[in-house]
Design a protein around this motif. Structure first.
Motif, PDB file in Angstrom:
ATOM      1  N   VAL A  19       7.020  23.807  29.035  1.00 49.09           N
ATOM      2  CA  VAL A  19       5.957  22.882  29.414  1.00 49.09           C
ATOM      3  C   VAL A  19       4.679  23.258  28.672  1.00 49.09           C
ATOM      4  O   VAL A  19       4.210  24.391  28.757  1.00 49.09           O
ATOM      5  N   ILE A  20       4.123  22.294  27.941  1.00 50.27           N
ATOM      6  CA  ILE A  20       2.851  22.486  27.252  1.00 50.27           C
ATOM      7  C   ILE A  20       1.820  21.659  28.005  1.00 50.27           C
ATOM      8  O   ILE A  20       1.794  20.435  27.906  1.00 50.27           O
ATOM      9  N   GLU A  21       1.000  22.324  28.797  1.00 51.00           N
ATOM     10  CA  GLU A  21       0.035  21.645  29.662  1.00 51.00           C
ATOM     11  C   GLU A  21      -1.384  21.881  29.182  1.00 51.00           C
ATOM     12  O   GLU A  21      -1.700  22.934  28.626  1.00 51.00           O
ATOM     13  N   PHE A  22      -2.246  20.924  29.460  1.00 54.78           N
ATOM     14  CA  PHE A  22      -3.651  21.047  29.092  1.00 54.78           C
ATOM     15  C   PHE A  22      -4.486  20.186  30.027  1.00 54.78           C
ATOM     16  O   PHE A  22      -3.981  19.254  30.670  1.00 54.78           O
ATOM     17  N   PHE A  23      -5.748  20.499  30.099  1.00 53.91           N
ATOM     18  CA  PHE A  23      -6.678  19.787  30.981  1.00 53.91           C
ATOM     19  C   PHE A  23      -7.231  18.554  30.288  1.00 53.91           C
ATOM     20  O   PHE A  23      -7.518  18.563  29.090  1.00 53.91           O
ATOM     21  N   MET A  24      -7.369  17.465  31.048  1.00 54.69           N
ATOM     22  CA  MET A  24      -8.036  16.255  30.557  1.00 54.69           C
ATOM     23  C   MET A  24      -9.227  15.956  31.466  1.00 54.69           C
ATOM     24  O   MET A  24      -9.121  16.072  32.690  1.00 54.69           O
ATOM     25  N   PRO A  25     -10.369  15.565  30.899  1.00 52.58           N
ATOM     26  CA  PRO A  25     -11.546  15.262  31.716  1.00 52.58           C
ATOM     27  C   PRO A  25     -11.292  14.086  32.652  1.00 52.58           C
ATOM     28  O   PRO A  25     -10.377  13.281  32.448  1.00 52.58           O
ATOM     29  N   GLN A  26     -12.115  13.973  33.682  1.00 53.57           N
ATOM     30  CA  GLN A  26     -12.006  12.876  34.643  1.00 53.57           C
ATOM     31  C   GLN A  26     -12.120  11.532  33.924  1.00 53.57           C
ATOM     32  O   GLN A  26     -12.864  11.374  32.958  1.00 53.57           O
ATOM     33  N   TYR A  27     -11.346  10.552  34.403  1.00 54.33           N
ATOM     34  CA  TYR A  27     -11.329   9.178  33.876  1.00 54.33           C
ATOM     35  C   TYR A  27     -10.709   9.074  32.477  1.00 54.33           C
ATOM     36  O   TYR A  27     -10.865   8.070  31.797  1.00 54.33           O
TER      37      TYR A  27
ATOM     38  N   HIS B 268      -4.763  20.505  18.934  1.00 51.60           N
ATOM     39  CA  HIS B 268      -5.287  21.856  18.700  1.00 51.60           C
ATOM     40  C   HIS B 268      -4.589  22.868  19.620  1.00 51.60           C
ATOM     41  O   HIS B 268      -5.226  23.669  20.298  1.00 51.60           O
ATOM     42  N   ASN B 269      -3.270  22.788  19.614  1.00 52.35           N
ATOM     43  CA  ASN B 269      -2.468  23.607  20.512  1.00 52.35           C
ATOM     44  C   ASN B 269      -1.415  24.351  19.692  1.00 52.35           C
ATOM     45  O   ASN B 269      -0.600  23.729  19.002  1.00 52.35           O
ATOM     46  N   LYS B 270      -1.422  25.687  19.763  1.00 60.38           N
ATOM     47  CA  LYS B 270      -0.505  26.498  18.972  1.00 60.38           C
ATOM     48  C   LYS B 270       0.953  26.236  19.335  1.00 60.38           C
ATOM     49  O   LYS B 270       1.831  26.253  18.463  1.00 60.38           O
ATOM     50  N   GLU B 271       1.216  25.993  20.623  1.00 54.98           N
ATOM     51  CA  GLU B 271       2.598  25.737  21.041  1.00 54.98           C
ATOM     52  C   GLU B 271       3.119  24.443  20.436  1.00 54.98           C
ATOM     53  O   GLU B 271       4.299  24.350  20.069  1.00 54.98           O
ATOM     54  N   ILE B 272       2.263  23.417  20.338  1.00 61.46           N
ATOM     55  CA  ILE B 272       2.692  22.154  19.733  1.00 61.46           C
ATOM     56  C   ILE B 272       3.010  22.356  18.258  1.00 61.46           C
ATOM     57  O   ILE B 272       3.993  21.821  17.736  1.00 61.46           O
ATOM     58  N   VAL B 273       2.205  23.158  17.587  1.00 62.27           N
ATOM     59  CA  VAL B 273       2.482  23.458  16.177  1.00 62.27           C
ATOM     60  C   VAL B 273       3.818  24.192  16.046  1.00 62.27           C
ATOM     61  O   VAL B 273       4.655  23.845  15.205  1.00 62.27           O
ATOM     62  N   GLN B 274       4.034  25.183  16.896  1.00 61.55           N
ATOM     63  CA  GLN B 274       5.239  25.997  16.803  1.00 61.55           C
ATOM     64  C   GLN B 274       6.492  25.255  17.243  1.00 61.55           C
ATOM     65  O   GLN B 274       7.541  25.349  16.597  1.00 61.55           O
ATOM     66  N   LYS B 275       6.410  24.508  18.335  1.00 63.56           N
ATOM     67  CA  LYS B 275       7.601  23.902  18.937  1.00 63.56           C
ATOM     68  C   LYS B 275       7.873  22.470  18.477  1.00 63.56           C
ATOM     69  O   LYS B 275       8.973  21.959  18.674  1.00 63.56           O
TER      70      LYS B 275
ATOM     71  N   VAL C  91      11.189  20.053  25.755  1.00 70.14           N
ATOM     72  CA  VAL C  91       9.762  20.374  25.650  1.00 70.14           C
ATOM     73  C   VAL C  91       8.973  19.207  26.242  1.00 70.14           C
ATOM     74  O   VAL C  91       9.141  18.064  25.824  1.00 70.14           O
ATOM     75  N   ILE C  92       8.129  19.495  27.213  1.00 73.17           N
ATOM     76  CA  ILE C  92       7.297  18.480  27.857  1.00 73.17           C
ATOM     77  C   ILE C  92       5.840  18.730  27.498  1.00 73.17           C
ATOM     78  O   ILE C  92       5.337  19.853  27.655  1.00 73.17           O
ATOM     79  N   VAL C  93       5.164  17.692  27.014  1.00 73.90           N
ATOM     80  CA  VAL C  93       3.737  17.748  26.724  1.00 73.90           C
ATOM     81  C   VAL C  93       3.032  16.918  27.786  1.00 73.90           C
ATOM     82  O   VAL C  93       3.311  15.722  27.929  1.00 73.90           O
ATOM     83  N   ALA C  94       2.123  17.540  28.539  1.00 71.75           N
ATOM     84  CA  ALA C  94       1.555  16.848  29.699  1.00 71.75           C
ATOM     85  C   ALA C  94       0.174  17.373  30.040  1.00 71.75           C
ATOM     86  O   ALA C  94      -0.152  18.535  29.784  1.00 71.75           O
ATOM     87  N   GLN C  95      -0.627  16.505  30.639  1.00 72.99           N
ATOM     88  CA  GLN C  95      -1.875  16.981  31.209  1.00 72.99           C
ATOM     89  C   GLN C  95      -1.581  17.614  32.569  1.00 72.99           C
ATOM     90  O   GLN C  95      -0.586  17.286  33.235  1.00 72.99           O
TER      91      GLN C  95
END
Length: 525
Positions: A149-157, A227-234, A124-128
């Motif tokens: 792969v559990i991906e999510f957006f991160m704001p600039q900087y 606040h990610n359902k996949e992180i809670v589950q996996k 399981v990979i957690v990544a922006q």
């Protein structure tokens, strides 16, 4: 140029370098290079006589047990064996490994999958988003069906900067690892890297009980803040099945972009509230050290104040509070003298990088763009005189002054002429560089994800040693009490002040017009 832009520039600059060729045993130094861009030639190999440092009974290396390991480098350490090394083959190649959970800022899947036991059932990979380089090798492609792969957006900087591994084994137990590097070949081998390794965490007999383990509670809070359902589950479900009693003397410190929890510097300050000593003895001196790979901009354009010197130290020492206004540098200097405080920032000099075994190749992970604010640099270098480097007398022949990508924050109180940092009040090892984005401040919240572990003296003394000593035997090793908690760091102890006339902190954006030890010119960004 911000640190993310710097990383992209470095990646582009060295994209044609065949890094693996620099660490192979069959390298022919007389052959011409076709893998390296035109103004870069291969690095000279170290002599290949194998030195087994684990058999040196006189220095009693085996008697020192520490959760901190030095990541073995293909380039520097092919001729050295030590019980204090760790490799990613060891971490991921365990045949008991059932599931591996990874948090990082960069993933080079070809490199990563090479390290894994082929029978692992789930990765399981957690990544922006935008930080995973897809696999192209046969082994990597064969393992894709086991990858989540559990991906999510991160704001600039901002970035998902935590570096953490949770390995789950067939018997229901787990081990945590906090490497200082992201999962790329170059980063694992060119700058120095450290890895914290937890003891074995057995399966819990009674399940998760809030309040039973502070470390366990804080880790779960950190995982929930995504606040990610996949992180809670996996992930969270697995973590709740573990017994964290073996980590009762360790504190999990994290940063997260949330308003719902106390994280970052405010969390660190809270966890160190029992170690503030504003009324210490006049005979004692207080030493605060930060070793980092990135120094962020000044936290005040008006006063050019620095996060470590103007926020960390005054608050953690109990001189000011989280909500106090910044003091000016002149007043701060007076407070330091009144409280016998000496600040240290360990950051590589230009000459340390230039003369390292790989020369400029190790420079791309070190960010301090003081060109834009020389007043900030001059304040640190001249008014507070905080810059320190590794002591040339204790450097190893293998690594010399190669800078480390690790981040250590520590405090030592001494009442005699002994070297500071041999015995510690506390020590934090973390992914968090010295920046507002990583830490926040007394009133501001962090914007990155970061993770680290905090050790405090108390029931057990906290002792600090250098890998240059215990691995490379650069000085006589002192016997350590069996009851001690031992921190191992990748820089020399002691460190020494910059020599004002010749030493300068490395700045990636400067044009040095210098050749490294391999005759390669520096290309600034």
């Amino acid at each position: 140029m911000d640190s993310n832009e710097c990383r992209r520039a470095v990646a582009a600059k060295w994209s044609n370098v065949d890094y693996r060729s620099l660490g192979t045993d069959n390298y022919d130094s007389s052959a011409s290079s076709t893998d390296i861009e035109e103004n870069v030639r291969p690095i000279k190999r170290l002599k290949q006589e194998v030195i087994d440092l684990t058999s040196d009974d006189e220095n009693q290396e085996e008697d020192i047990s520490s959760p901190f390991k030095l990541v073995k480098s293909d380039v520097y350490d092919s001729n050295v064996n030590s019980a204090h090394f760790i490799t990613f083959k060891e971490i991921f190649g365990d045949k008991r490994l059932k599931k591996s959970i990874l948090f990082s800022f960069q993933y080079e899947l070809d490199f990563l999958f090479e390290q894994f036991y082929s029978g692992v059932r789930e990765i399981v990979i957690v990544a922006q988003k935008g930080t995973i380089r897809p696999c192209t090798t046969q082994k990597g492609i064969s393992m894709v069906d086991r990858l989540s792969v559990i991906e999510f957006f991160m704001p600039q900087y901002t970035c998902h900067h935590s570096k953490m591994i949770l390995n789950l084994y067939d018997d229901g137990s787990c081990k945590m690892f906090l490497p200082s590097n992201n999962f790329t070949y170059a980063e694992a081998n060119y700058p120095q890297q450290v890895c914290w390794c937890s003891p074995n965490l057995p399966p819990s007999r009674s399940g998760y009980t809030e309040g039973a383990s502070e470390f366990h509670d804080d880790l779960i809070e950190y995982l929930k803040v995504y606040h990610n359902k996949e992180i809670v589950q996996k992930i969270v479900k697995d973590v709740k099945l573990l017994d964290f009693t073996p980590l009762k003397d360790v504190t999990f410190i994290f940063s997260a972009p949330t308003k719902d929890l106390t994280t970052g510097f405010q969390l660190l300050s809270q966890r160190l509230s029992d170690h503030r000593k504003p009324a210490e003895s006049k005979n004692s001196t207080n030493h605060y050290l930060c070793q980092t790979s990135t120094l962020g901009a000044a936290i005040s354009k008006k006063t050019h104040a620095n996060l470590f010197t103007h926020v960390f130290i005054p608050i953690l020492h109990g001189i000011t509070s989280l909500k106090s206004k910044l003091v000016d540098t002149e007043t701060l200097g007076g407070l330091y003298r009144a409280h016998n405080i000496t600040p240290y920032i360990v950051y590589p000099t230009v000459e340390e990088i230039r003369t390292s075994p790989v020369g400029w190749l190790c420079s791309g992970w070190f960010h301090f763009n003081y060109n834009r604010d020389m007043a900030h640099y001059n304040m640190l270098a001249e008014e507070l005189s905080v810059f320190y480097k590794q002591d040339p007398k204790f450097l190893s022949a293998n690594r010399k002054a190669t800078p480390s990508h690790s981040k250590f924050y520590m405090k030592s109180t001494i009442s005699d002429d002994s070297n500071p940092f041999n015995n510690l009040d506390w020590c934090l090892y973390t992914s968090a560089n010295l920046s507002l984005t990583a830490w926040g401040s007394g009133t501001a919240r962090p914007r990155n994800y970061e993770a680290g572990v905090l050790y405090k003296s108390g029931r057990k003394p906290l002792v600090c040693k250098s890998f240059t000593n215990v691995v490379y035997k650069t000085s006589r090793q002192e016997i350590v009490s069996d009851n001690s908690q031992i921190v191992l760091v990748p820089f020399t102890l002691p460190v020494v002040k910059y020599e004002t006339a010749q030493d300068e902190a490395f700045c990636m954006a400067k044009d040095y017009n210098l050749l490294d030890i391999h005759g390669i010119p520096y290309q600034h960004h």
